[in-house]
Design a protein around this motif. Structure first.
Motif, PDB file in Angstrom:
ATOM      1  N   MET A  27      -3.064  -4.520 -14.518  1.00  0.00           N
ATOM      2  CA  MET A  27      -3.282  -5.364 -15.694  1.00  0.00           C
ATOM      3  C   MET A  27      -3.436  -6.842 -15.341  1.00  0.00           C
ATOM      4  O   MET A  27      -3.726  -7.654 -16.220  1.00  0.00           O
ATOM      5  CB  MET A  27      -2.107  -5.193 -16.664  1.00  0.00           C
ATOM      6  N   ASP A  28      -3.258  -7.202 -14.091  1.00  0.00           N
ATOM      7  CA  ASP A  28      -3.315  -8.602 -13.666  1.00  0.00           C
ATOM      8  C   ASP A  28      -4.746  -8.997 -13.300  1.00  0.00           C
ATOM      9  O   ASP A  28      -5.262  -8.560 -12.263  1.00  0.00           O
ATOM     10  CB  ASP A  28      -2.382  -8.816 -12.472  1.00  0.00           C
ATOM     11  N   PRO A  29      -5.425  -9.824 -14.088  1.00  0.00           N
ATOM     12  CA  PRO A  29      -6.805 -10.210 -13.784  1.00  0.00           C
ATOM     13  C   PRO A  29      -6.926 -11.100 -12.546  1.00  0.00           C
ATOM     14  O   PRO A  29      -8.035 -11.309 -12.047  1.00  0.00           O
ATOM     15  CB  PRO A  29      -7.253 -10.947 -15.050  1.00  0.00           C
ATOM     16  N   ASP A  30      -5.804 -11.632 -12.068  1.00  0.00           N
ATOM     17  CA  ASP A  30      -5.844 -12.480 -10.873  1.00  0.00           C
ATOM     18  C   ASP A  30      -5.799 -11.667  -9.581  1.00  0.00           C
ATOM     19  O   ASP A  30      -5.850 -12.248  -8.493  1.00  0.00           O
ATOM     20  CB  ASP A  30      -4.670 -13.465 -10.900  1.00  0.00           C
ATOM     21  N   ILE A  31      -5.682 -10.355  -9.674  1.00  0.00           N
ATOM     22  CA  ILE A  31      -5.727  -9.481  -8.492  1.00  0.00           C
ATOM     23  C   ILE A  31      -7.027  -8.685  -8.571  1.00  0.00           C
ATOM     24  O   ILE A  31      -7.112  -7.697  -9.301  1.00  0.00           O
ATOM     25  CB  ILE A  31      -4.522  -8.532  -8.431  1.00  0.00           C
ATOM     26  N   PRO A  32      -8.066  -9.084  -7.845  1.00  0.00           N
ATOM     27  CA  PRO A  32      -9.369  -8.429  -7.987  1.00  0.00           C
ATOM     28  C   PRO A  32      -9.488  -7.070  -7.305  1.00  0.00           C
ATOM     29  O   PRO A  32     -10.471  -6.359  -7.508  1.00  0.00           O
ATOM     30  CB  PRO A  32     -10.342  -9.432  -7.367  1.00  0.00           C
ATOM     31  N   CYS A  33      -8.510  -6.706  -6.479  1.00  0.00           N
ATOM     32  CA  CYS A  33      -8.571  -5.393  -5.830  1.00  0.00           C
ATOM     33  C   CYS A  33      -7.179  -4.789  -5.767  1.00  0.00           C
ATOM     34  O   CYS A  33      -6.234  -5.420  -5.287  1.00  0.00           O
ATOM     35  CB  CYS A  33      -9.158  -5.499  -4.422  1.00  0.00           C
ATOM     36  N   VAL A  34      -7.057  -3.554  -6.246  1.00  0.00           N
ATOM     37  CA  VAL A  34      -5.796  -2.813  -6.174  1.00  0.00           C
ATOM     38  C   VAL A  34      -6.073  -1.512  -5.437  1.00  0.00           C
ATOM     39  O   VAL A  34      -6.971  -0.740  -5.820  1.00  0.00           O
ATOM     40  CB  VAL A  34      -5.224  -2.518  -7.574  1.00  0.00           C
ATOM     41  N   ILE A  35      -5.322  -1.271  -4.371  1.00  0.00           N
ATOM     42  CA  ILE A  35      -5.441  -0.034  -3.597  1.00  0.00           C
ATOM     43  C   ILE A  35      -4.205   0.810  -3.878  1.00  0.00           C
ATOM     44  O   ILE A  35      -3.080   0.341  -3.724  1.00  0.00           O
ATOM     45  CB  ILE A  35      -5.551  -0.318  -2.087  1.00  0.00           C
ATOM     46  N   VAL A  36      -4.425   2.052  -4.295  1.00  0.00           N
ATOM     47  CA  VAL A  36      -3.318   2.917  -4.679  1.00  0.00           C
ATOM     48  C   VAL A  36      -3.401   4.236  -3.925  1.00  0.00           C
ATOM     49  O   VAL A  36      -4.411   4.930  -3.992  1.00  0.00           O
ATOM     50  CB  VAL A  36      -3.331   3.217  -6.196  1.00  0.00           C
ATOM     51  N   LEU A  49      -7.016   4.244 -15.628  1.00  0.00           N
ATOM     52  CA  LEU A  49      -7.849   4.355 -16.823  1.00  0.00           C
ATOM     53  C   LEU A  49      -7.204   3.667 -18.022  1.00  0.00           C
ATOM     54  O   LEU A  49      -7.888   2.999 -18.808  1.00  0.00           O
ATOM     55  CB  LEU A  49      -8.106   5.831 -17.143  1.00  0.00           C
ATOM     56  N   ALA A  50      -5.893   3.832 -18.175  1.00  0.00           N
ATOM     57  CA  ALA A  50      -5.196   3.183 -19.290  1.00  0.00           C
ATOM     58  C   ALA A  50      -5.346   1.668 -19.204  1.00  0.00           C
ATOM     59  O   ALA A  50      -5.634   0.998 -20.209  1.00  0.00           O
ATOM     60  CB  ALA A  50      -3.722   3.580 -19.287  1.00  0.00           C
ATOM     61  N   ALA A  51      -5.163   1.109 -18.005  1.00  0.00           N
ATOM     62  CA  ALA A  51      -5.301  -0.338 -17.819  1.00  0.00           C
ATOM     63  C   ALA A  51      -6.732  -0.789 -18.085  1.00  0.00           C
ATOM     64  O   ALA A  51      -6.968  -1.835 -18.714  1.00  0.00           O
ATOM     65  CB  ALA A  51      -4.874  -0.727 -16.408  1.00  0.00           C
ATOM     66  N   ALA A  52      -7.708  -0.015 -17.619  1.00  0.00           N
ATOM     67  CA  ALA A  52      -9.114  -0.378 -17.824  1.00  0.00           C
ATOM     68  C   ALA A  52      -9.446  -0.452 -19.307  1.00  0.00           C
ATOM     69  O   ALA A  52     -10.089  -1.408 -19.765  1.00  0.00           O
ATOM     70  CB  ALA A  52     -10.019   0.628 -17.119  1.00  0.00           C
ATOM     71  N   PHE A  53      -9.024   0.537 -20.083  1.00  0.00           N
ATOM     72  CA  PHE A  53      -9.303   0.542 -21.517  1.00  0.00           C
ATOM     73  C   PHE A  53      -8.582  -0.603 -22.216  1.00  0.00           C
ATOM     74  O   PHE A  53      -9.149  -1.260 -23.104  1.00  0.00           O
ATOM     75  CB  PHE A  53      -8.901   1.880 -22.132  1.00  0.00           C
ATOM     76  N   ALA A  54      -7.334  -0.859 -21.826  1.00  0.00           N
ATOM     77  CA  ALA A  54      -6.581  -1.945 -22.464  1.00  0.00           C
ATOM     78  C   ALA A  54      -7.236  -3.294 -22.211  1.00  0.00           C
ATOM     79  O   ALA A  54      -7.356  -4.118 -23.131  1.00  0.00           O
ATOM     80  CB  ALA A  54      -5.142  -1.951 -21.932  1.00  0.00           C
ATOM     81  N   LEU A  55      -7.681  -3.538 -20.991  1.00  0.00           N
ATOM     82  CA  LEU A  55      -8.284  -4.824 -20.657  1.00  0.00           C
ATOM     83  C   LEU A  55      -9.681  -4.964 -21.251  1.00  0.00           C
ATOM     84  O   LEU A  55     -10.111  -6.067 -21.597  1.00  0.00           O
ATOM     85  CB  LEU A  55      -8.311  -5.005 -19.143  1.00  0.00           C
ATOM     86  N   LEU A  56     -10.404  -3.860 -21.348  1.00  0.00           N
ATOM     87  CA  LEU A  56     -11.737  -3.926 -21.953  1.00  0.00           C
ATOM     88  C   LEU A  56     -11.636  -4.295 -23.435  1.00  0.00           C
ATOM     89  O   LEU A  56     -12.477  -5.037 -23.962  1.00  0.00           O
ATOM     90  CB  LEU A  56     -12.456  -2.583 -21.804  1.00  0.00           C
ATOM     91  N   ARG A  57     -10.597  -3.834 -24.099  1.00  0.00           N
ATOM     92  CA  ARG A  57     -10.399  -4.146 -25.528  1.00  0.00           C
ATOM     93  C   ARG A  57      -9.910  -5.577 -25.725  1.00  0.00           C
ATOM     94  O   ARG A  57     -10.018  -6.128 -26.819  1.00  0.00           O
ATOM     95  CB  ARG A  57      -9.394  -3.184 -26.135  1.00  0.00           C
ATOM     96  N   ASN A  58      -9.350  -6.169 -24.673  1.00  0.00           N
ATOM     97  CA  ASN A  58      -8.836  -7.532 -24.749  1.00  0.00           C
ATOM     98  C   ASN A  58      -9.987  -8.514 -24.523  1.00  0.00           C
ATOM     99  O   ASN A  58     -10.479  -8.653 -23.409  1.00  0.00           O
ATOM    100  CB  ASN A  58      -7.743  -7.735 -23.701  1.00  0.00           C
ATOM    101  N   ARG A  59     -10.399  -9.191 -25.566  1.00  0.00           N
ATOM    102  CA  ARG A  59     -11.558 -10.085 -25.458  1.00  0.00           C
ATOM    103  C   ARG A  59     -11.268 -11.322 -24.613  1.00  0.00           C
ATOM    104  O   ARG A  59     -12.180 -12.084 -24.299  1.00  0.00           O
ATOM    105  CB  ARG A  59     -12.011 -10.490 -26.857  1.00  0.00           C
TER     106      ARG A  59
END
Length: 230
Positions: A27-36, A49-59
């Protein structure tokens, strides 16, 4: 830092401390790459996927679309040539995404996903076709990357452009398809590179606990063990 064991992301809450760390990084936009990294059932794809949908809805974020990609590597023997256009050929490989989207959105939510696909808010791209692409203002999720070579991982990582985030998901114990040595994969190189460890641009997390079903742990212990060093 947000406590995602108490605050949900699109209805998903962290079930353990590793997932809590992961959701914070996703959820942190200041981290451009997350390796899991994490065993099957640890929640990698679901959280991403949950984070992607949440951030896409956040204008207030830079993300305008979600990119979903993964290699077209089957489990076991090759399926051979599949009928249809490239989208129809790639569809059988997307079960990992669709099953998790049903958890987040419910069965009725797949109609919402279809609308997002029509509007270009979600793009599904086979990893074999990413050459020359630049992803601007996109939340990119690349699943099943554990068997990618150095060259393939390089091709994937260099697609990221301004305003985008790349999430790499993998499980080294599931290197079906191309049986490459773990140390020869792009994922291994990224995870063990001093450059990766020192940069603030990349966050690496490993999920330890399996949350899907107790049976998954039985299969992991019997067939994989604590680690797969082959």
């Amino acid at each position: 830092v947000v406590d995602f064991t108490k605050e949900d992301v699109e209805g998903i809450r962290a079930r353990n401390k590793e997932q809590n760390f992961l959701l914070n990084a996703l959820m942190d936009p200041d981290i451009p790459c997350v390796i899991v990294e994490g065993k099957a059932g640890s929640g990698k794809t679901l959280c991403a996927l949950a984070a992607a949908f949440a951030l896409l809805r956040n204008r207030g974020t830079t993300y305008k679309k979600i990119i979903l990609t993964r290699p077209m590597d089957p489990v076991g023997l090759s399926l051979g040539a599949l009928p249809g256009d490239k989208d129809e050929k790639f569809l059988p490989y997307l079960g990992n995404y669709f099953s998790n989207l049903e958890v987040i959105l419910g069965r009725g939510g797949m109609g919402y996903v279809e609308k997002m696909l029509d509007k270009g808010q979600i793009e599904i791209v086979p990893m074999q076709l990413i050459g020359g692409i630049s992803w601007h203002n996109a939340y990119v999720i690349a699943d099943e990357v554990q068997s990618l070579s150095r060259e393939e991982m390089y091709a994937l990582g260099t697609r990221i452009a301004d305003g985008s985030k790349l999430v790499l998901l993998g499980d080294s114990a599931q290197r079906y398809g191309k049986r490459v040595k773990r140390e020869d994969t792009g994922l291994w190189q990224m995870v063990h590179s001093p450059t990766t460890h020192l940069t603030p641009l990349v966050s690496y997390l490993k999920l330890i606990k399996q949350e899907r079903h107790p049976l998954c742990d039985i299969f992991h212990k019997v067939l994989i063990g604590d680690d797969d060093a082959s």
